[in-house]
Design a protein around this motif. Sequence first.
Motif, PDB file in Angstrom:
ATOM      1  N   TRP A  58       0.608  -1.383  -0.159  1.00  0.00           N
ATOM      2  CA  TRP A  58      -0.308   0.387  -0.222  1.00  0.00           C
ATOM      3  C   TRP A  58       0.734   1.254   0.293  1.00  0.00           C
ATOM      4  O   TRP A  58       0.380   2.280  -0.233  1.00  0.00           O
ATOM      5  CB  TRP A  58      -0.863   0.124   1.651  1.00  0.00           C
ATOM      6  CG  TRP A  58      -1.973   1.118   1.383  1.00  0.00           C
ATOM      7  CD1 TRP A  58      -3.648   1.587   1.082  1.00  0.00           C
ATOM      8  CD2 TRP A  58      -1.572   2.308   2.229  1.00  0.00           C
ATOM      9  NE1 TRP A  58      -3.024   3.079   0.612  1.00  0.00           N
ATOM     10  CE2 TRP A  58      -2.487   2.891   1.711  1.00  0.00           C
ATOM     11  CE3 TRP A  58      -0.739   2.789   3.010  1.00  0.00           C
ATOM     12  CZ2 TRP A  58      -3.285   4.482   2.370  1.00  0.00           C
ATOM     13  CZ3 TRP A  58      -1.092   3.909   3.362  1.00  0.00           C
ATOM     14  CH2 TRP A  58      -2.171   5.031   2.689  1.00  0.00           C
ATOM     15  N   ILE A  59       1.942   1.108   0.872  1.00  0.00           N
ATOM     16  CA  ILE A  59       2.187   2.327   0.433  1.00  0.00           C
ATOM     17  C   ILE A  59       3.707   2.759  -0.039  1.00  0.00           C
ATOM     18  O   ILE A  59       3.147   3.574  -0.636  1.00  0.00           O
ATOM     19  CB  ILE A  59       3.706   2.426   1.937  1.00  0.00           C
ATOM     20  CG1 ILE A  59       3.330   2.123   2.717  1.00  0.00           C
ATOM     21  CG2 ILE A  59       4.814   3.061   1.616  1.00  0.00           C
ATOM     22  CD1 ILE A  59       3.726   2.371   4.266  1.00  0.00           C
ATOM     23  N   SER A  60       4.217   1.414  -1.206  1.00  0.00           N
ATOM     24  CA  SER A  60       4.317   1.670  -1.734  1.00  0.00           C
ATOM     25  C   SER A  60       4.169   1.648  -3.341  1.00  0.00           C
ATOM     26  O   SER A  60       4.397   2.633  -4.510  1.00  0.00           O
ATOM     27  CB  SER A  60       5.869   0.278  -2.961  1.00  0.00           C
ATOM     28  OG  SER A  60       4.879  -0.472  -3.131  1.00  0.00           O
ATOM     29  N   ALA A  61       2.291   1.709  -3.340  1.00  0.00           N
ATOM     30  CA  ALA A  61       1.186   2.087  -4.370  1.00  0.00           C
ATOM     31  C   ALA A  61       1.065   4.181  -4.575  1.00  0.00           C
ATOM     32  O   ALA A  61       1.283   4.028  -5.184  1.00  0.00           O
ATOM     33  CB  ALA A  61      -0.048   1.196  -4.498  1.00  0.00           C
ATOM     34  N   GLN A  62       0.678   4.345  -2.870  1.00  0.00           N
ATOM     35  CA  GLN A  62       0.414   5.379  -2.556  1.00  0.00           C
ATOM     36  C   GLN A  62       1.749   6.569  -2.874  1.00  0.00           C
ATOM     37  O   GLN A  62       1.635   7.671  -3.742  1.00  0.00           O
ATOM     38  CB  GLN A  62       0.310   5.619  -1.333  1.00  0.00           C
ATOM     39  CG  GLN A  62      -0.733   5.110  -0.438  1.00  0.00           C
ATOM     40  CD  GLN A  62      -2.013   5.968  -1.448  1.00  0.00           C
ATOM     41  OE1 GLN A  62      -1.798   7.093  -1.921  1.00  0.00           O
ATOM     42  NE2 GLN A  62      -2.986   4.897  -1.786  1.00  0.00           N
ATOM     43  N   SER A  63       3.185   5.866  -2.810  1.00  0.00           N
ATOM     44  CA  SER A  63       4.215   6.533  -3.634  1.00  0.00           C
ATOM     45  C   SER A  63       4.466   7.097  -5.102  1.00  0.00           C
ATOM     46  O   SER A  63       4.855   7.671  -5.227  1.00  0.00           O
ATOM     47  CB  SER A  63       5.709   5.935  -2.882  1.00  0.00           C
ATOM     48  OG  SER A  63       5.826   5.319  -3.078  1.00  0.00           O
ATOM     49  N   GLY A  67      -0.507   9.765  -4.598  1.00  0.00           N
ATOM     50  CA  GLY A  67      -1.503  10.101  -3.949  1.00  0.00           C
ATOM     51  C   GLY A  67      -0.870  10.445  -2.250  1.00  0.00           C
ATOM     52  O   GLY A  67      -1.178  10.613  -1.480  1.00  0.00           O
ATOM     53  N   GLY A  68       0.282  10.166  -2.466  1.00  0.00           N
ATOM     54  CA  GLY A  68       1.096   9.884  -1.008  1.00  0.00           C
ATOM     55  C   GLY A  68       1.830  10.744  -1.016  1.00  0.00           C
ATOM     56  O   GLY A  68       1.739  11.596   0.575  1.00  0.00           O
ATOM     57  N   GLN A  69       1.892  12.358  -2.059  1.00  0.00           N
ATOM     58  CA  GLN A  69       2.462  14.008  -1.381  1.00  0.00           C
ATOM     59  C   GLN A  69       0.870  14.526  -0.875  1.00  0.00           C
ATOM     60  O   GLN A  69       1.025  15.572  -0.060  1.00  0.00           O
ATOM     61  CB  GLN A  69       2.901  13.764  -2.854  1.00  0.00           C
ATOM     62  CG  GLN A  69       4.453  13.236  -3.340  1.00  0.00           C
ATOM     63  CD  GLN A  69       4.903  13.994  -4.506  1.00  0.00           C
ATOM     64  OE1 GLN A  69       4.019  14.778  -4.662  1.00  0.00           O
ATOM     65  NE2 GLN A  69       6.353  13.484  -4.992  1.00  0.00           N
ATOM     66  N   THR A  70       0.204  13.864  -1.696  1.00  0.00           N
ATOM     67  CA  THR A  70      -1.597  14.678  -1.582  1.00  0.00           C
ATOM     68  C   THR A  70      -1.744  14.758   0.354  1.00  0.00           C
ATOM     69  O   THR A  70      -2.325  14.894   0.998  1.00  0.00           O
ATOM     70  CB  THR A  70      -2.128  14.521  -2.237  1.00  0.00           C
ATOM     71  OG1 THR A  70      -2.896  13.083  -1.881  1.00  0.00           O
ATOM     72  CG2 THR A  70      -2.065  15.085  -3.706  1.00  0.00           C
ATOM     73  N   THR A  71      -1.375  12.979   0.480  1.00  0.00           N
ATOM     74  CA  THR A  71      -1.953  12.697   1.655  1.00  0.00           C
ATOM     75  C   THR A  71      -0.932  13.108   2.755  1.00  0.00           C
ATOM     76  O   THR A  71      -1.540  13.657   3.655  1.00  0.00           O
ATOM     77  CB  THR A  71      -1.719  11.036   1.730  1.00  0.00           C
ATOM     78  OG1 THR A  71      -2.542  10.491   0.738  1.00  0.00           O
ATOM     79  CG2 THR A  71      -2.141  10.490   3.375  1.00  0.00           C
ATOM     80  N   LEU A  72       0.863  13.672   2.732  1.00  0.00           N
ATOM     81  CA  LEU A  72       1.093  13.585   3.747  1.00  0.00           C
ATOM     82  C   LEU A  72       1.074  15.387   3.000  1.00  0.00           C
ATOM     83  O   LEU A  72       1.412  15.877   4.931  1.00  0.00           O
ATOM     84  CB  LEU A  72       2.514  13.961   2.810  1.00  0.00           C
ATOM     85  CG  LEU A  72       3.748  12.874   2.311  1.00  0.00           C
ATOM     86  CD1 LEU A  72       4.374  11.911   2.112  1.00  0.00           C
ATOM     87  CD2 LEU A  72       3.678  11.658   4.323  1.00  0.00           C
ATOM     88  N   ALA A  74      -1.698  16.876   2.784  1.00  0.00           N
ATOM     89  CA  ALA A  74      -3.393  16.926   4.046  1.00  0.00           C
ATOM     90  C   ALA A  74      -2.956  16.509   5.529  1.00  0.00           C
ATOM     91  O   ALA A  74      -3.453  17.655   6.037  1.00  0.00           O
ATOM     92  CB  ALA A  74      -4.094  16.613   3.695  1.00  0.00           C
ATOM     93  N   THR A  75      -2.110  15.890   6.072  1.00  0.00           N
ATOM     94  CA  THR A  75      -1.343  15.579   7.367  1.00  0.00           C
ATOM     95  C   THR A  75      -0.689  16.680   7.910  1.00  0.00           C
ATOM     96  O   THR A  75      -1.317  16.817   9.150  1.00  0.00           O
ATOM     97  CB  THR A  75      -0.546  14.029   7.823  1.00  0.00           C
ATOM     98  OG1 THR A  75      -1.425  12.909   6.125  1.00  0.00           O
ATOM     99  CG2 THR A  75      -0.101  13.360   9.014  1.00  0.00           C
ATOM    100  N   GLY A  76       0.148  17.032   7.166  1.00  0.00           N
ATOM    101  CA  GLY A  76       1.341  18.177   7.216  1.00  0.00           C
ATOM    102  C   GLY A  76      -0.206  19.566   8.082  1.00  0.00           C
ATOM    103  O   GLY A  76       0.709  20.328   9.337  1.00  0.00           O
ATOM    104  N   ALA A  77      -0.612  19.453   6.486  1.00  0.00           N
ATOM    105  CA  ALA A  77      -1.558  20.744   7.186  1.00  0.00           C
ATOM    106  C   ALA A  77      -2.562  20.939   8.552  1.00  0.00           C
ATOM    107  O   ALA A  77      -2.454  21.955   8.942  1.00  0.00           O
ATOM    108  CB  ALA A  77      -2.197  21.213   5.987  1.00  0.00           C
ATOM    109  N   ILE A  78      -3.116  19.792   7.936  1.00  0.00           N
ATOM    110  CA  ILE A  78      -3.831  19.413   9.575  1.00  0.00           C
ATOM    111  C   ILE A  78      -3.039  19.543  11.084  1.00  0.00           C
ATOM    112  O   ILE A  78      -3.401  19.876  11.786  1.00  0.00           O
ATOM    113  CB  ILE A  78      -4.248  17.368   9.710  1.00  0.00           C
ATOM    114  CG1 ILE A  78      -6.398  18.250   8.491  1.00  0.00           C
ATOM    115  CG2 ILE A  78      -5.292  17.681  11.437  1.00  0.00           C
ATOM    116  CD1 ILE A  78      -6.308  17.066   8.146  1.00  0.00           C
TER     117      ILE A  78
END
Length: 188
Positions: A58-63, A67-72, A74-78
């Motif tokens: 899952w981690i490799s697919a996100q990267s 999608g991993g960058q947008t998730t990161l 969003a997580t950073g902004a929150i």
Amino acid sequence: MTTQQAVYRRVLRRETHSPRTVSAVMVASLLFIVLIAAITGAVWWLMDAGFRDQATAWISAQSENGGGQTTLTATGAISVLVSLLLLVLALSPGRRARRTRTTERMALLVDDGVLADAVADAVAVRGGISRRQVSVTVGRRVVTVRITPTSGLPLDRAGAEAAVTETLAEIGFAATPRLIVAPRGVVA
């Protein structure tokens, strides 16, 4: 400073500042949940090879998908917003609407509403108007008095200002008076 004065100062400080218990419990609860999730994930990672393979895939697919960058992001902004909120809670003064005075024999704690009522009563008596026509707000340094005069009757503005100043001086709490007279009066 005597022991009695130190006790007065400590008690009055406790009564004029709001506690930070709620925000501290919220932070501790969030940290506890994050810690439990991390420990559970680590134990599951060590014990279950299938979970380890699924998580890695899952981690490799996100990267790969971006999608991993947008998730990161969003997580950073929150995280930044939560951090700023907690910082504001920690650094804001948290003062209650109360004032204090101390002497050698006693300590006095007065709510701002009591001061507002005393000023409003004095202005109403001095101006010869109903108490309902006077509204007082006590701020940190300014006492704002709003007067709605009776239609057709003149209002002694100087007398009202003097009443505010004298009342505050008699009570012993320094503040700058600000008088606002409504342009339209009420029918008596």
